[in-house]
Design a protein around this motif. Structure first.
Motif, PDB file in Angstrom:
ATOM      1  N   SER A 243      -6.130  11.088  -8.596  1.00 33.92           N
ATOM      2  CA  SER A 243      -6.497  10.183  -7.510  1.00 33.92           C
ATOM      3  C   SER A 243      -7.984   9.889  -7.613  1.00 33.92           C
ATOM      4  O   SER A 243      -8.795  10.808  -7.769  1.00 33.92           O
ATOM      5  CB  SER A 243      -6.194  10.800  -6.142  1.00 33.92           C
ATOM      6  OG  SER A 243      -6.706   9.967  -5.118  1.00 33.92           O
TER       7      SER A 243
ATOM      8  N   TYR B 164     -10.118   0.393 -10.569  1.00 34.17           N
ATOM      9  CA  TYR B 164      -9.132   1.383 -10.129  1.00 34.17           C
ATOM     10  C   TYR B 164      -9.586   2.165  -8.899  1.00 34.17           C
ATOM     11  O   TYR B 164     -10.767   2.464  -8.730  1.00 34.17           O
ATOM     12  CB  TYR B 164      -8.827   2.372 -11.254  1.00 34.17           C
ATOM     13  CG  TYR B 164      -7.939   1.807 -12.326  1.00 34.17           C
ATOM     14  CD1 TYR B 164      -6.621   1.449 -12.043  1.00 34.17           C
ATOM     15  CD2 TYR B 164      -8.400   1.632 -13.620  1.00 34.17           C
ATOM     16  CE1 TYR B 164      -5.800   0.923 -13.024  1.00 34.17           C
ATOM     17  CE2 TYR B 164      -7.584   1.108 -14.604  1.00 34.17           C
ATOM     18  CZ  TYR B 164      -6.282   0.756 -14.303  1.00 34.17           C
ATOM     19  OH  TYR B 164      -5.468   0.233 -15.271  1.00 34.17           O
TER      20      TYR B 164
ATOM     21  N   HIS C 110      -7.565   5.156  -5.823  1.00 31.97           N
ATOM     22  CA  HIS C 110      -6.362   5.946  -5.545  1.00 31.97           C
ATOM     23  C   HIS C 110      -5.676   6.344  -6.868  1.00 31.97           C
ATOM     24  O   HIS C 110      -6.288   6.980  -7.694  1.00 31.97           O
ATOM     25  CB  HIS C 110      -5.409   5.213  -4.593  1.00 31.97           C
ATOM     26  CG  HIS C 110      -5.871   5.219  -3.174  1.00 31.97           C
ATOM     27  ND1 HIS C 110      -6.046   6.377  -2.457  1.00 31.97           N
ATOM     28  CD2 HIS C 110      -6.202   4.195  -2.345  1.00 31.97           C
ATOM     29  CE1 HIS C 110      -6.479   6.079  -1.244  1.00 31.97           C
ATOM     30  NE2 HIS C 110      -6.590   4.771  -1.149  1.00 31.97           N
ATOM     31  N   THR C 111      -4.442   5.942  -7.066  1.00 33.51           N
ATOM     32  CA  THR C 111      -3.652   6.420  -8.203  1.00 33.51           C
ATOM     33  C   THR C 111      -4.210   5.956  -9.545  1.00 33.51           C
ATOM     34  O   THR C 111      -4.477   4.771  -9.755  1.00 33.51           O
ATOM     35  CB  THR C 111      -2.204   5.924  -8.067  1.00 33.51           C
ATOM     36  OG1 THR C 111      -1.677   6.360  -6.817  1.00 33.51           O
ATOM     37  CG2 THR C 111      -1.347   6.457  -9.216  1.00 33.51           C
TER      38      THR C 111
ATOM     39  N   LEU D 166       2.509  10.535  -3.351  1.00 34.84           N
ATOM     40  CA  LEU D 166       2.857  10.099  -4.701  1.00 34.84           C
ATOM     41  C   LEU D 166       3.509  11.245  -5.475  1.00 34.84           C
ATOM     42  O   LEU D 166       4.549  11.053  -6.126  1.00 34.84           O
ATOM     43  CB  LEU D 166       1.612   9.615  -5.444  1.00 34.84           C
ATOM     44  CG  LEU D 166       1.802   9.369  -6.949  1.00 34.84           C
ATOM     45  CD1 LEU D 166       2.772   8.223  -7.196  1.00 34.84           C
ATOM     46  CD2 LEU D 166       0.456   9.108  -7.624  1.00 34.84           C
TER      47      LEU D 166
ATOM     48  N   ILE E 184      -0.997  -2.433  -7.851  1.00 29.59           N
ATOM     49  CA  ILE E 184      -0.757  -1.293  -8.745  1.00 29.59           C
ATOM     50  C   ILE E 184      -0.101  -1.830 -10.013  1.00 29.59           C
ATOM     51  O   ILE E 184       0.714  -2.751  -9.942  1.00 29.59           O
ATOM     52  CB  ILE E 184       0.138  -0.214  -8.064  1.00 29.59           C
ATOM     53  CG1 ILE E 184       0.540   0.908  -9.039  1.00 29.59           C
ATOM     54  CG2 ILE E 184       1.382  -0.822  -7.457  1.00 29.59           C
ATOM     55  CD1 ILE E 184      -0.458   1.978  -9.212  1.00 29.59           C
TER      56      ILE E 184
ATOM     57  N   ASN F 237       0.823  -1.217   0.000  1.00 29.13           N
ATOM     58  CA  ASN F 237       0.000   0.000   0.000  1.00 29.13           C
ATOM     59  C   ASN F 237       0.852   1.260   0.000  1.00 29.13           C
ATOM     60  O   ASN F 237       0.342   2.357   0.232  1.00 29.13           O
ATOM     61  CB  ASN F 237      -0.906   0.016   1.237  1.00 29.13           C
ATOM     62  CG  ASN F 237      -2.332  -0.395   0.903  1.00 29.13           C
ATOM     63  OD1 ASN F 237      -2.840  -0.062  -0.157  1.00 29.13           O
ATOM     64  ND2 ASN F 237      -2.956  -1.129   1.805  1.00 29.13           N
TER      65      ASN F 237
ATOM     66  N   GLY G  74      -2.883   2.172 -12.908  1.00 27.77           N
ATOM     67  CA  GLY G  74      -3.356   2.705 -11.651  1.00 27.77           C
ATOM     68  C   GLY G  74      -3.413   1.650 -10.570  1.00 27.77           C
ATOM     69  O   GLY G  74      -3.022   0.495 -10.772  1.00 27.77           O
ATOM     70  N   ARG G  75      -3.928   2.081  -9.422  1.00 26.53           N
ATOM     71  CA  ARG G  75      -4.017   1.203  -8.253  1.00 26.53           C
ATOM     72  C   ARG G  75      -5.388   0.531  -8.235  1.00 26.53           C
ATOM     73  O   ARG G  75      -6.395   1.141  -8.576  1.00 26.53           O
ATOM     74  CB  ARG G  75      -3.783   2.019  -6.981  1.00 26.53           C
ATOM     75  CG  ARG G  75      -3.849   1.200  -5.701  1.00 26.53           C
ATOM     76  CD  ARG G  75      -3.193   1.902  -4.536  1.00 26.53           C
ATOM     77  NE  ARG G  75      -1.727   1.771  -4.598  1.00 26.53           N
ATOM     78  CZ  ARG G  75      -1.065   0.688  -4.191  1.00 26.53           C
ATOM     79  NH1 ARG G  75      -1.721  -0.356  -3.714  1.00 26.53           N
ATOM     80  NH2 ARG G  75       0.241   0.655  -4.271  1.00 26.53           N
TER      81      ARG G  75
ATOM     82  N   PRO H  78       2.717   4.349  -1.432  1.00 28.96           N
ATOM     83  CA  PRO H  78       2.696   5.144  -2.657  1.00 28.96           C
ATOM     84  C   PRO H  78       4.048   5.175  -3.368  1.00 28.96           C
ATOM     85  O   PRO H  78       4.115   5.520  -4.549  1.00 28.96           O
ATOM     86  CB  PRO H  78       2.284   6.538  -2.174  1.00 28.96           C
ATOM     87  CG  PRO H  78       2.526   6.544  -0.709  1.00 28.96           C
ATOM     88  CD  PRO H  78       2.358   5.142  -0.245  1.00 28.96           C
TER      89      PRO H  78
ATOM     90  N   ASP I 177       3.819   2.942  -6.272  1.00 31.15           N
ATOM     91  CA  ASP I 177       3.085   3.585  -7.371  1.00 31.15           C
ATOM     92  C   ASP I 177       4.070   4.395  -8.219  1.00 31.15           C
ATOM     93  O   ASP I 177       4.049   4.343  -9.451  1.00 31.15           O
ATOM     94  CB  ASP I 177       2.006   4.517  -6.828  1.00 31.15           C
ATOM     95  CG  ASP I 177       0.957   3.797  -5.996  1.00 31.15           C
ATOM     96  OD1 ASP I 177       1.299   2.803  -5.335  1.00 31.15           O
ATOM     97  OD2 ASP I 177      -0.209   4.238  -5.998  1.00 31.15           O
TER      98      ASP I 177
ATOM     99  N   TYR J  62      -2.209  10.332   0.623  1.00 28.85           N
ATOM    100  CA  TYR J  62      -1.644   9.328  -0.288  1.00 28.85           C
ATOM    101  C   TYR J  62      -1.250   9.985  -1.617  1.00 28.85           C
ATOM    102  O   TYR J  62      -0.144   9.767  -2.140  1.00 28.85           O
ATOM    103  CB  TYR J  62      -2.673   8.221  -0.540  1.00 28.85           C
ATOM    104  CG  TYR J  62      -2.097   6.978  -1.176  1.00 28.85           C
ATOM    105  CD1 TYR J  62      -1.805   5.863  -0.418  1.00 28.85           C
ATOM    106  CD2 TYR J  62      -1.833   6.928  -2.544  1.00 28.85           C
ATOM    107  CE1 TYR J  62      -1.271   4.707  -0.995  1.00 28.85           C
ATOM    108  CE2 TYR J  62      -1.298   5.799  -3.133  1.00 28.85           C
ATOM    109  CZ  TYR J  62      -1.022   4.690  -2.355  1.00 28.85           C
ATOM    110  OH  TYR J  62      -0.489   3.570  -2.934  1.00 28.85           O
TER     111      TYR J  62
END
Length: 425
Positions: free
Chosen positions: A166, A263, A265-266, A239, A304, A136, A287-288, A138, A141, A235
């Motif tokens: 995000s 997807y 977050h990122t 990143l 990710i 988890n 992406g995440r 970043p 990422d 978060y």
């Protein structure tokens, strides 16, 4: 009746396929440096994997999948993307129990989508992608994004733009979803049929609609960034900090939602700014996807990744006028004069190849002049000429095609002498 290639597919011929090989080799080399290991999954999977993993509301599942019923009455789909299959394997093979976490994987192979063929888009296309499962942080990422950016840069591309967004965690997305429904619902009848269906299933996908992208409500739609809770904000800020630390320029685009339901977050895309590249500028997207492993029956596992099209990679190289050196030429061409000499070169060719050299000979009984032309086409660095008279005297001539210099050596020590010649270069 002649049989032609199916629409939306392509033959990649010698002279062109070498470009693919160079890109694939560079991708493998980078993955080794970043400690990503290759995984190979089936070209077809149970349809349920993609309907659950990719999302029922996506264009991929609704319109683009090649799905059929096999002889056992099972619904099977040719893979339209790589992530769902990799995560399925991760769960099924219990890779979440491995000592080395996170599990970092890459894949390369054909994907299939039934969509209208156009420049840079095919119904069978090749993707390279990476997935990092189990972290988890970043920072990973940022690592995934940097791997993609470095691959493009090391192949010579300079006209690149990275955009990020995000999508927040579940709490943030739920609040944003409610705001989107309230925003679009009063006038949803003005939107396309797909968007009307998406309103309740996944209103975020409305923002990704190409048909209604110029509608005034699109420009005033609430941004996900307005609904990020403290954790999601932190978060995303982290990143951005890591990308800045890695010296990777980026732009934040609140409208970037990506086309897949899994997807959060990122989210990011890498685009080409090259003049003349075309209307579709996206080279790579990712992406995440925290929650995908659980969706297909596994334990809670953050993930990710990204995927890029090799076809679009090559199109971007062409748009920037980058010529890949795909034909370095062969080491030696064996030219022969006379039947006995021609027969002898069969074994001599094998000796050269077993010694580690790229070599070729004539198979069409061509005259010596035509054999030299063939050597030129193959960009041979040396031509070894063997005639019946030389064979009787246990001699062979070696010509340096760059300088024109020619030497005569003992046939019995030819391979060793040639090794010495190559060793001097």
């Amino acid at each position: 009746m002649s049989i032609s290639i199916p629409r939306g597919t392509q033959d990649i011929l010698p002279g062109e396929v070498e470009k693919w090989q160079l890109i694939e080799a560079k991708a493998r080399e980078l993955c080794e440096k970043y400690q990503y290991q290759e995984i190979r999954t089936p070209i077809f999977e149970h349809t349920d994997l993609f309907s659950r993993g990719v999302g029922d509301s996506t264009d991929i599942v609704q319109k683009e999948m090649y799905t059929f019923e096999d002889r056992g009455k099972r619904s099977i789909t040719l893979r339209p993307e790589g992530t769902a299959a990799v995560v399925r394997s991760f769960v099924e093979k219990k890779m979440f129990g491995l000592a080395g976490q996170p599990v970092k994987l890459y894949y390369m192979g054909p994907m299939f989508r039934y969509e209208r063929p156009q420049a840079g888009r095919f119904r069978q296309f090749v993707q390279f992608g990476v997935e990092a499962l189990g972290s988890n942080d970043p920072a990973i990422d940022a690592e995934v994004i940097s791997l993609a950016m470095n691959l493009y840069k090391e192949m010579g591309l300079t006209q690149l733009k990275l955009i990020i967004n995000s999508l927040g965690d579940k709490e943030s997305r739920t609040a944003h979803r409610e705001a989107l429904v309230n925003h679009f619902k009063p006038r949803i009848g003005e939107f396309c049929h797909d968007c009307q269906n998406r309103l309740e299933k996944n209103p975020l996908r409305i923002l990704d609609c190409k048909q209604d992208r110029d509608h005034e409500l699109m420009k005033t739609a609430p941004s996900i960034l307005e609904f990020l809770n403290d954790f999601s904000k932190a978060y995303f800020e982290k990143l951005q900090h890591y990308l800045t630390q890695l010296d990777i320029p980026f732009e934040v685009d609140a409208n970037l939602v990506r086309g897949l339901d899994y997807y959060n977050h990122t989210a990011f895309e890498i685009m080409s700014n090259a003049e003349g590249f075309g209307a579709i500028t996206t080279l790579c997207g990712g992406g995440r996807y925290n929650g995908l492993a659980e969706e297909i029956g596994g334990p809670e596992t953050p993930g990710i990744g990204f995927a890029l099209s090799i076809e679009r990679f090559i199109a971007a190289l062409d748009a920037e006028g980058i010529e890949l050196e795909v034909n370095q030429g062969i080491d030696c061409y064996l030219a022969s004069l006379g039947e006995e000499a021609k027969d002898y070169t069969v074994g001599l060719l094998q000796q050269l190849r077993l010694a580690g050299f790229s070599a070729e000979r004539d198979y069409l009984n061509r005259k010596i002049k035509a054999q030299f032309k063939a050597a030129d086409r193959l960009k041979a660095k040396y031509v070894a000429i063997l005639g019946d008279d030389e064979l009787k005297n246990n001699k062979i001539n070696i010509k340096n095609m760059a300088t024109g210099e020619q030497v005569e050596v003992d046939l019995g020590s030819f391979v060793q002498y040639f090794q010495g010649l190559k060793g001097e270069k």
